[in-house]
Enzyme design. Structure first.
Site, short mmCIF file in Angstrom:
data_model
loop_
_atom_site.label_atom_id
_atom_site.label_comp_id
_atom_site.label_asym_id
_atom_site.label_seq_id
_atom_site.Cartn_x
_atom_site.Cartn_y
_atom_site.Cartn_z
N CYS A 1 -3.50 10.72 -6.21
CA CYS A 1 -3.21 10.25 -7.56
C CYS A 1 -4.12 10.95 -8.57
O CYS A 1 -3.80 11.05 -9.74
CB CYS A 1 -3.38 8.75 -7.63
SG CYS A 1 -4.89 8.23 -6.86
N PRO B 1 7.12 2.96 -11.40
CA PRO B 1 8.36 2.16 -11.38
C PRO B 1 8.28 0.96 -10.44
O PRO B 1 8.76 -0.13 -10.77
CB PRO B 1 9.42 3.16 -10.89
CG PRO B 1 8.85 4.51 -11.20
CD PRO B 1 7.37 4.38 -11.11
N THR B 2 7.63 1.14 -9.28
CA THR B 2 7.53 0.01 -8.35
C THR B 2 6.66 -1.10 -8.95
O THR B 2 7.01 -2.28 -8.89
CB THR B 2 6.95 0.47 -6.99
OG1 THR B 2 7.67 1.61 -6.54
CG2 THR B 2 7.02 -0.61 -5.95
N GLU C 1 -2.74 -0.05 -9.11
CA GLU C 1 -3.26 1.30 -9.37
C GLU C 1 -2.10 2.26 -9.16
O GLU C 1 -1.51 2.29 -8.08
CB GLU C 1 -4.40 1.64 -8.41
CG GLU C 1 -5.59 0.67 -8.46
CD GLU C 1 -6.28 0.62 -9.81
OE1 GLU C 1 -6.29 1.65 -10.51
OE2 GLU C 1 -6.79 -0.45 -10.19
N SER D 1 0.81 -1.23 0.00
CA SER D 1 0.00 0.00 0.00
C SER D 1 0.84 1.28 0.00
O SER D 1 1.99 1.28 0.44
CB SER D 1 -0.99 -0.01 1.17
OG SER D 1 -0.36 -0.30 2.38
#
Ligand code: NAD
Length: 574
Positions: A360, A301-302, A326, A220
């Site tokens: 976001c 990127p993660t 997401e 998360s």
């Protein structure tokens, strides 16, 4: 017990819905052949957002909860196999607006502990998966009721102090959204059992909604307490076991949510609570043969790194893993010449600067027609002066510090870019100061180049860039918006001209998973505007909708025949 948003007591809600709570013996009955079609929808409603007016009971409770956290450091262990575990790798979460306050002391789970967590989770899986959905849903309805009532103030205060959210931002996230996730997901899960195939005599067909075989890794982000609870909670609701790696900068609130789930009756081994170094966690879970799903929210990127690791390890897995992610956004407000200026100004200020632009869905690019720009600019700058940045426990604050030193430095680089680029002109704000907390003043920039990197890349801070276009060229601008950034998360069109709205909807069909007309690009509500986008913004699995829970089930179709086959030969063979 009352469910405060719907006002319907829990047991009554089930009865009203026609999904009668079963006794234990009834629950153990085989499900094949039951007449599911009699199930009516389970009734839930969105949690009301409390106003926190001076003197209100919610404000008094919150003030007390905030005072209780003053100067305190909570110890947060890993929870593995139902036990509290401490490793030697001890860390601290600090308050972003006062980084001398260590709000939580926690430790990173190492590879060995993560493997123990995987084993403990997998060992608990079968029994949990066999529990009837009504049973599992009951836990989430109860967790929602606890959060809505007795633990609301505590979780809000922890979100405010730990993640630097103002009261309203904490309320819409850690209370309303999380409560909605728990209730609506539970409703959708119970109703899903009613989705059954047709039966044709002499056979009966049914669908069993199994959890996935293995464990799900839930990873998360820092910016929504609700997202952590949902990433770990939804797979668990659907019969899965989960390793939850919370964000280092949201541990205080994440742990409070985890404890509420346990308090609501979630058995110990269903969610393992494992703060960890990101790459150590990612490397360990993706190399386990039991890995069967990733429920991720965070940066591109993660997510890409984890996806690559999954593909490299495909041969080890017992089942194809489900990957839900997401990610970020570069969200736009497009203003047409027919737009209502006050709603453009208010909507843009809220969307760009609430929670310091760390949503976001935050608007970070505004396209304004030259005919309206002088008015929009004057009003934006006038209102900009009224924005108070500071301590979130001061109720006059509009937004507070950004989350950590890393964010602060990243945003500062963008502001330096704005100062030095000949394309960019800072119209207001942009000062930075990290002496006490990681404070960045809201910044409005005008660009001459609509393709400047500042219009393409996610900043995740209080920075809004405006491109002023010749009014008549609005169609070209719609194409430009579609092609400027790799993301496709949220976007808004402000126009009174219906034909323009229709045109924009067609041209921007793939530019936003959440599309707003004459409304700001933030503020989606569970079950009303299920959230998510595609392109670089993720897999668009729409948390807060029925689609989402389908990701966490592996249905089994069962056919039972009630008449013997008889002769094996076909009639044409006679
Ligand atoms: P991040 O990618 O830095 O971190 C997200 C999580 O991944 C953290 O828990 C982190 O510790 C973990 N992580 C880091 N490296 C890892 C690795 N190699 N393996 C496994 N886990 C690893 O993102 P963040 O800064 O916490 O969150 C901000 C980002 O999240 C922004 O890009 C934002 O747009 C996005 N976001 C998207 C949504 C959405 O619904 N689309 C919602 C909230 C946030």
């Amino acid at each position: 017990m009352r469910c405060s948003r719907s006002g319907i007591p829990f047991c009554k809600r089930f009865k009203t819905a026609g999904v009668m709570l079963q006794t234990l013996s009834q629950r153990t009955l085989p499900r094949v052949g039951l007449r599911w079609q009699h199930h009516a929808p389970v009734q839930v409603a969105n949690e009301p957002i409390l106003a926190f007016k001076p003197g209100s009971p919610e404000r008094t409770a919150l003030q007390k909860a905030i005072n209780d956290l003053k100067g305190k450091t909570e110890s947060i262990p890993c929870i593995v196999g139902g036990e509290e575990v401490w490793t030697a790798d001890v860390r601290f979460q600090v308050s972003p607006f006062n980084h001398s306050h260590e709000v939580a002391k926690y430790c990173y789970a190492d590879k060995d502990l993560l493997n123990k967590a995987i084993n403990a989770a997998v060992a608990a899986r079968k029994e949990w998966d066999l529990r009837p959905i009504q049973d599992r849903a009951e836990i989430f309805f109860k967790a929602a009721d606890i959060l809505s009532g007795p633990r609301r103030a505590e979780v809000l205060a922890k979100t405010m102090i730990g993640q630097a959210k103002t009261v309203i931002q904490a309320e819409i996230d850690a209370a309303a959204e999380l409560i909605d996730f728990f209730r609506f997901n539970a409703k959708y899960a119970v109703e899903l059992e009613g989705e059954q195939p047709i039966s044709v005599s002499p056979s009966t067909n049914s669908m069993v909604y199994r959890g996935l075989e293995g464990f799900v890794a839930a990873v998360s982000p820092f910016n929504f307490t609700a997202i952590g609870g949902n990433l770990a909670g939804s797979p668990a609701l659907m019969g899965n076991v989960v390793l939850w790696k919370p964000s280092d900068t949201a541990l205080l609130s994440s742990y409070a949510v985890y404890k509420i789930l346990l308090e609501a009756g979630l058995p110990p081994n269903i969610i393992q609570f494992v703060p960890a170094d990101g790459p150590v966690f990612g490397d360990t879970v993706t190399t386990s043969e039991h890995f069967c799903g990733l429920n991720f929210t965070g940066s591109v990127p993660t997510f890409k790194r984890l996806w690559r690791q999954v593909s490299e390890n495909l041969d080890h897995y017992r089942t194809f893993p489900r990957l839900a992610g997401e990610c970020g956004g570069k969200n736009f407000h497009f203003v047409h010449a027919s737009a209502d200026v006050p709603s453009v100004v208010s909507g843009t200020l809220r969307s760009a600067f609430e929670y310091g632009g760390q949503k976001c869905s935050a608007c970070s690019r505004l396209y304004a027609p030259d005919s309206l720009w002088p008015r929009i600019k004057a009003e934006l700058l006038e209102e900009h002066q009224k924005i108070k940045v500071g301590d979130p426990t001061d109720f006059k604050t509009f937004f507070s510090a950004v989350i950590d030193n890393k964010s602060f430095e990243r945003i500062k680089k963008w502001l330096q870019h704005a100062e030095t680029s000949p394309n960019l002109n800072i119209l207001a704000g942009g000062g930075c100061d990290d002496k006490v907390g990681y404070f960045v003043q809201p910044c409005i920039i005008e660009t001459k180049d609509p393709k400047d990197p500042i219009m393409q890349e996610e900043i995740f801070g209080p920075v809004l860039t405006v491109y002023v276009y010749p009014e008549k060229q609005y169609k070209d601008i719609l194409h430009l918006i579609d092609n400027t950034s790799p993301y496709g998360l949220t976007g808004a069109v402000f126009a009174q001209d219906k034909a323009v709205i229709d045109e924009a909807m067609k041209l921007l069909r793939n530019a936003a998973g959440n599309f707003y007309i004459n409304d700001k690009s933030t503020g989606s509500v569970v079950a009303q505007q299920p959230f998510g986008g595609s392109r670089a913004s993720g897999t668009n699995d729409k948390p807060g909708s029925r689609h989402y829970i389908l990701r966490w089930t592996s249905p089994q179709a069962i056919k039972e025949t009630h008449a013997p086959l008889g002769d094996w030969k076909y009639t044409y063979m006679q």
